[in-house]
Design an enzyme around this catalytic site. Structure first.
Site: not given
Ligand code: FPP
Length: 249
Positions: A22-26, A35, A68, A70, A73, A194
């Site tokens: 978790d946390g890619n977006g932030r 994002r 499931t 996601n 989004r 989750s």
């Molecule tokens: C949550 O970050 C992460 C996800 C919903 C997806 C995780 C996916 C990856 C690491 C990339 C794809 C993976 C593969 C195997 C190709 P968020 O977007 O909810 O972050 P945030 O809470 O900071 O907004």
């Protein structure tokens, strides 16, 4: 600083780690990036964490990559994530294979497009005999949906009600044959499960960290393993030192 290997190997360590990435977006927002740049950095980080897991002697790692939920989004993000999976299966599979990574998938394949399904199938086939580590990609995966899928399959197989026990139900899960996770990690400061490995994580230890997934590195993993090694897993039993305790009355 690199620790001596014997110290890492002499402590109890998990066989199987589940990770909520978790946390890619932030991570992207903090850098004023789109994002998708965060998801791309998150995908790159899987390789780094797998390398560290290999070094620490972990046997199984399950990453929660697309749930499931996601699908809800925005469609450009869903498309972007599908594209990242596709690129990973095209561009990274050779490297993973060379490292001895066995790839598995959990989740429903039927809602994915035919080309992605084919790529997943080929990657699993290519790496099926690899022995260094098993990387399980949870893609279009939900813990509740997995139970629904298991029940559907049992009914189709005409399993008799009295034959249903925990062992049989486990064998109908997507994770059949894989040991339950010992350690579950969630990055980015959120403290929720989750819908990830609900059945399998019944007795797992949880490690929550504020670190955002793209920043979760070897040192972060080492800290999680350190924390795991300090826990006492009781599986519902009493502490060993309390086993002989006598109670009056
Ligand atoms: C949550 O970050 C992460 C996800 C919903 C997806 C995780 C996916 C990856 C690491 C990339 C794809 C993976 C593969 C195997 C190709 P968020 O977007 O909810 O972050 P945030 O809470 O900071 O907004």
């Amino acid at each position: 600083m690199t620790e001596p290997k014997n110290e890492l190997f002499s402590r109890p360590k998990p066989r199987h780690i589940g990770i909520i990435m978790d946390g890619n977006g932030r991570w992207a927002k903090a850098r004023m990036l789109p994002r998708m740049a965060g998801h791309r950095a998150g995908t790159d980080n899987i390789r780094r964490v797998i390398d560290a897991c290999i070094e620490f002697g972990i046997e199984f790692v399950t990453v929660y990559a697309f749930s499931t939920e996601n699908w809800k989004r925005p469609s450009d993000e869903v498309q972007g994530l599908m594209q990242l999976l596709s690129e990973m299966l095209d561009d990274r599979i050779g490297e993973l294979h060379e490292k001895g990574v066995r790839l598995l998938h959990i989740g429903r394949l039927e809602q994915l497009d035919a080309l992605t399904r084919e790529k997943i199938k080929n990657a699993l086939e290519l790496t099926r005999n690899n022995k260094t580590i098993t990387l399980i990609i949870a893609w279009n995966y939900g813990g509740r949906d997995e139970v629904v899928a298991a029940v559907q399959k049992m009914l189709r197989d005409q399993v008799k009600p009295d034959d249903v026990d925990e062992k049989l139900l486990s064998s109908y899960m997507f994770t059949s044959g894989i040991p339950d996770p010992d350690l579950m990690i969630r990055t980015s400061g959120e403290m929720r499960t989750s819908n990830f490995l609900l059945w399998q994580s019944a007795y797992a230890e949880w490690f929550f960290t504020d670190t955002l997934w793209p920043d979760f590195d070897r040192e972060s993993l080492r800290q999680a393993l350190e924390s795991y090694a300090s826990r006492e897993r009781r599986f519902g039993k009493r502490k060993p030192e309390d086993e002989k305790q006598q109670y009056a009355g």
